[in-house]
Every structure is written in C-alpha cells, then in structure tokens.
Motif scaffolding. Structure first.
Motif, mmCIF file in Angstrom:
data_model
loop_
_atom_site.group_PDB
_atom_site.id
_atom_site.type_symbol
_atom_site.label_atom_id
_atom_site.label_comp_id
_atom_site.label_asym_id
_atom_site.label_seq_id
_atom_site.Cartn_x
_atom_site.Cartn_y
_atom_site.Cartn_z
ATOM 1 N N TRP A 1 -6.528 -3.008 -4.088
ATOM 2 C CA TRP A 1 -6.181 -2.715 -2.691
ATOM 3 C C TRP A 1 -7.437 -2.282 -1.932
ATOM 4 C CZ3 TRP A 1 -3.477 -0.365 -6.775
ATOM 5 C CH2 TRP A 1 -2.177 -0.828 -6.988
ATOM 6 N N THR A 2 -7.498 -2.617 -0.669
ATOM 7 C CA THR A 2 -8.562 -2.101 0.184
ATOM 8 C C THR A 2 -8.091 -0.762 0.754
ATOM 9 O OG1 THR A 2 -7.664 -3.103 2.181
ATOM 10 C CG2 THR A 2 -9.215 -4.442 0.885
ATOM 11 N N ASP B 1 -5.257 -1.438 3.056
ATOM 12 C CA ASP B 1 -3.989 -1.698 2.343
ATOM 13 C C ASP B 1 -3.303 -0.375 2.001
ATOM 14 O OD1 ASP B 1 -4.661 -4.368 2.299
ATOM 15 O OD2 ASP B 1 -5.375 -4.361 0.207
ATOM 16 N N GLN C 1 -1.602 1.369 4.820
ATOM 17 C CA GLN C 1 -0.305 0.751 5.114
ATOM 18 C C GLN C 1 0.753 1.208 4.113
ATOM 19 O OE1 GLN C 1 0.375 -0.783 7.927
ATOM 20 N NE2 GLN C 1 -1.776 -0.354 8.381
#
Ligand SMILES: *[C@@H]1O[C@H](CO)[C@@H](O)[C@H](O)[C@H]1NC(C)=O
Ligand SMILES: *[C@@H]1O[C@H](CO)[C@@H](O)[C@H](O)[C@H]1NC(C)=O
Ligand SMILES: *[C@@H]1O[C@H](CO)[C@@H](O)[C@H](O)[C@H]1NC(C)=O
Length: 531
Positions: A100-101, A104, A107
């Motif tokens: 995941w960044t 991400d 969110q």
C-alpha cells in the motif's frame, strides 16, 4: 548524522500520547512500579513503491541493543532505572515493503469502522499504518514481542498508542524520541514547568517545559550521540513513580521533627551504587494531603544527563489536580535549576496571625568531583496549626478544631473531627511516602530497597525472615535451590530460595499490589492504567 531539529519543528509533529481508541483489548496490568525485562520488537516498513531506507537493519539493531555504546535505547533504560528495567532479547525485523502507498492507507483508515471513534484523522492514519506493517511482518514469519515499534520510511511523526505501541518516521530516528515514546507505555504523560507558557501551539500551559526530563523532549537538555540526540534522564517524581529510587535513600522532610538543617544529596545522574547520600527529598506543603509535596534532587552532566550544563539542584512541585498527580519543575526567573549559593523560597500558606508559612531551599555547597551537594532546607510547615482561611475553635475533648471561616454557621461534623485526626497524625501515620505510598494498614515489603509491593506489617517481617533460608537451601555446586525449595521471583532477577508456601504468598502479594498502592493512577496526564 542527525542535525538537531529546531524544537518547534520537533514538537509540532510530535503528537504525544493520547491515542485513545475504543479499547479493543484491555488487560489490567500491575506494572507500576515497573521492574522487569521487557523485550521490544522493531518493525521496519516501506510504503509500496518507496525504496528509501534511512538506515539498514543492522543500524537499528545497534541502536536498540548495541553493546555498551552511548545512545542506545537499552543503555538509556538500564542507566535511568539502575538496571531495574531492561529490554534484553529485543529484536528487529524488516525492511518489509507493504503493498500500500501512504495514500492507500489514508483511504483505508477513513473507512475503517473500528477507527471511527478516533477524533483525530492523522492518528487514524498512523494507527492503520502500524496495523498493516505488523500484519505483513507476521505474515512473513516475524515473531514479534508484545511491545512494538513500527518505523516507516516517510512522513513526520513520533507517536505512541496503547494499540501496537510506537510509530516513528525517518526524522525521528534519535534516542530521545524513541525512549520518550516508549516511556509513555509506562503510564506516564508529558512533564511540565510552573511557567505560563505554551511551548508548542497545541500543548497545555507549561507542558514540555521540564528541561530536566525526557518527557519534555525535545525542549529538554539533550546531548548528541552517534544515534542522534539522547537524554536527558527522567525527573525525580517520574523515577519515584516508576519505583526506580531506593526507598532508604529518599527522605520525607519533617518526619523526624526537625525543620531546619543541611542535607547532603547525591547526583541522580550516576549509578546509585556509586553514591551513598540522599537521592531525593520530599517537602510537604499541604496538611490535608501528604501526596502534595515539593521534591529536591541533584543532577550532574554525565550519562543520560550529559546535556545539562553543570551540577544543578532541581525542584519539582507534585500536585493533585482533579484526582491525578502532576509534576511541575519550579523555575526561578529564567532558570530551571539552583546553582551554588542561590536559594528558593515559597510562601505556601498564610497563618492565622497574618504571617506566612514558607519553605526555603538553599544550595550551600556543590562538590563537583564527588557528585554531591549540601542543601539547607527550612520549612515552617505545621500539620496541626490552622491556616488563615480557618478559625481555631476550642472544642473539648479534641483540644481544638480548624473550621472553615466561610461557613461558620455550619455545625461541627464528623468530617471536621476526622480531618483534625488526620492532620494530627500527618507524620505519625506515614509508614510509606511518595508516589508509591501504600494504603493505610500496609507497608512496603522491602525485600530489597526497590521492592515497593505493599503488604501488612507482619508479612513484611515474615517475608524478611523467610529470606533467611536461602543460604541453607542452595546447593553449593549447582547454585540451584535444593529440592523442596523454589526460586522466589518476587521481582525480575530474584533467585532467593524459599519454601513453596512462601513463594505462593509472594506471588499473591504481587498480584494484589495494584490494589494497595494509594496513588495507582496515570501520572502527569489523564488516561487509564491498562494496556
Ligand atoms: C559514553 O559517554 C561517557 C560520558 O558520559 C564517556 O565517558 C564514555 O567514554 C562514553 N562511552 C563510549 C563507549 O563512547
Ligand atoms: C505547630 O503548631 C502547634 C500549635 O500551635 C505548636 O504547638 C507546635 O509546636 C507547632 N509545631 C511546629 C513543628 O512548629
Ligand atoms: C456550609 O455548611 C452546610 C452545612 O454543614 C453545608 O451543607 C454547605 O454545603 C456548606 N457550604 C459551604 C460553602 O461549604
């Protein structure tokens, strides 16, 4: 290595401790004072597509537990606790790249119902980051300890929450920051000064302004090491709270009936075994609460305290505020300490006759090479005399009572008589003192000078007697206890041989300890004492 950050920058992003989510798993813990070996795990965690590694894994191993090097975390706790709190067997895993960044995760945090209760969006994000990094590490076979430090390769923060522990970012890879966040896990908040200033825009009055305490990092007196900024040690009240002061070397002023004399203090900054004099003095100022007091300590520029300029006498006011005890370093104009030849005086109460009661602390002589200081303390504290807000009312058979002037029409109640009784016995009732005071009827077990478990007086005597079996019940060749005897394990490292019955009593007392400590509460903040 690390350029020291301007403290305003550090503080702005150092979010501190109150990371309260709806509690997922609350286990009561009887770990104030804190005497244990508790290994921690570091998890090194990279966001998807970001290959930056501020240091390799070995650097983190060296930082956490590296042997005998100044600035390691293991060394910090070993020194500040005098060997009572160690992190042996701590380990480091990673770097892991998670799928995941940063975006991400933000969110995911927003839509996670478990995190809904959380008021602060940035904390939600860090909470989620820790959760995901730890899950990835576990998936890849890391055997993680209960206490965790997640280190990510982007963003700017240093934060501790009960859930999943500490999170640090590249700019905060320095010993002060990590030791500070780890210390929050001992139910300790930030420290304060008595000044009416806001150190950081979001902080409370005086918060982060105790220059002599790690819990005011980065506004405190740190020093440079090969692992970035480190120190200072903890202030006297924090050491007291954590049980890291030997009970026979702290002194509650006035207990012996004397009110004016010179006391010799040893530096708190050097190992206890290398000094012999008092380590902390408590001076009462509130006849209705022996837990409200000033403390006097001496600190010198060595070890964790290398960043303090010179030998300094430091005074703190410990005060109950809405049921919680706080410590405030006492400042003298712009100074946070007393140097040789200087004094501090506090007029803490007006007397019935219009005069003032006062406490005076004067630094007579600093012996730099011996790590000692002579301090003259004078106090006119009187635990029985009425103050100006009270009227002395003769009342046989009690002699007299101090009744509040603002309500003289009120009838004399059992509360007034009980207050009088408590004040009269202020010192006589005092079997234990400081932040580890026991409830009435209990005393410290005192198996050694750091054994603050509260027991009845007969049990204290019995436990001391039971220790006497040791020499007789230890096998000379194997150094093990002989059959029918067991290692006592009253505290970490206690290998005394005792009977199974005594061992069972000791363990039961340890389990009961938290119910018998008078001030078993979070210190310097409002939070629960559960992990
Ligand atoms: C650690 O710091 C102390 C000074 O506080 C110094 O005397 C000592 O040599 C240092 N040790 C190492 C291994 O750097
Ligand atoms: C405190 O006040 C009482 C009553 O006035 C007096 O008898 C006593 O001597 C005082 N104690 C000290 C320590 O000054
Ligand atoms: C005054 O005393 C009365 C009766 O004892 C009590 O109910 C009341 O709360 C008191 N008021 C103050 C201001 O203490």
């Amino acid at each position: 290595m690390f350029t020291p950050l301007p403290s305003s920058y550090y503080g702005f992003v150092s979010l501190g401790l109150f990371c309260l989510l709806s509690p997922l798993l609350l286990r009561p813990i009887h770990a104030i004072p804190r005497r244990a070996n508790q290994p921690w795990s570091i998890i090194l965690c990279k966001f998807r597509g970001n290959q930056f590694e501020p240091h390799d894994r070995q650097w983190f191993v060296d930082w956490l537990i590296g042997n005998g090097k100044n600035g390691t975390i293991a060394q910090f706790f070993d020194d500040v606790s005098n060997g009572l709190y160690t992190i042996t067997d701590s380990n480091v895993f990673g770097w892991y790249e998670i799928p995941w960044t940063k975006g991400d995760i933000e969110q995911l945090a927003k839509i996670d119902p478990v995190l809904d209760a959380h008021e602060d969006i940035s904390l939600k994000k860090y909470y989620k980051t820790k959760e995901l990094c730890i899950a990835v590490a576990r998936n890849q076979g890391a055997s993680l300890h209960e206490r965790k430090i997640t280190i990510i390769n982007d963003d700017h923060t240093a934060v501790f929450c009960k859930e999943n522990g500490v999170l640090l970012t590249p700019k905060f890879l320095m010993s002060s920051a990590l030791a500070h966040e780890m210390t929050h896990s001992f139910f300790v908040g930030h420290s304060y000064s008595d000044k009416n200033i806001k150190v950081f825009p979001y902080s409370a009055m005086g918060e982060y302004d105790d220059k002599y305490d790690l819990m005011s990092t980065a506004n405190a007196l740190m020093h440079d090491t090969s692992f970035g900024l480190a120190g200072p040690g903890l202030n006297g009240p924090h050491l007291d709270y954590l049980g890291w002061l030997p009970m026979h070397r702290t002194f509650y002023f006035g207990r012996d009936g004397h009110q004016n004399y010179v006391l010799r203090l040893s530096s708190l900054s050097v190992p206890h075994e290398k000094t012999a004099d008092w380590l902390m003095i408590y001076i009462p100022y509130d006849k209705d609460n022996p837990g409200n007091f000033y403390t006097v300590e001496y600190r010198t520029p060595v070890s964790n305290d290398e960043g303090i300029g010179r030998g300094s006498v430091v005074i703190h006011r410990v005060k109950n505020r809405d049921g919680v005890y706080f410590s405030y370093i006492v400042t003298h104009h712009e100074y946070y300490e007393l140097a040789e030849g200087t004094e501090w005086i506090d007029f803490f109460e007006q007397t019935n006759e219009g005069g003032f009661r006062y406490i005076r602390v004067r630094v007579e002589k600093i012996f730099t090479n011996q790590n000692i200081v002579d301090v003259r303390i004078t106090s006119t504290f009187n635990h029985t005399e009425c103050s100006s807000s009270e009227l002395k009312t003769l009342l046989p058979p009690h002699g007299y009572l101090c009744l509040p002037r603002q309500n003289l029409t009120a009838t004399i109640s059992p509360q007034h008589i009980e207050q009088h009784r408590r004040r009269s016995n202020f010192f006589a009732d005092m079997k234990t003192w400081g932040l580890n005071s026991c409830n009435d009827g209990y005393v410290w077990r005192g198996l050694d000078q750091y054994d603050y478990v509260c027991v009845t007086k007969p049990r204290r005597i019995e436990a001391a007697r039971e220790s006497g079996w040791d020499g007789l019940q230890r096998d000379d060749t194997t150094t093990q206890c002989t059959p029918n005897f067991l290692e006592r394990q009253a505290f970490h490292g206690d290998k005394m041989c005792v009977t199974p019955e005594e061992r069972a009593r000791i363990l039961a007392e340890n389990a009961e300890a938290k119910n018998r400590i008078k001030y078993y509460k979070f210190f310097n903040g409002k939070d629960s004492v559960e992990e």
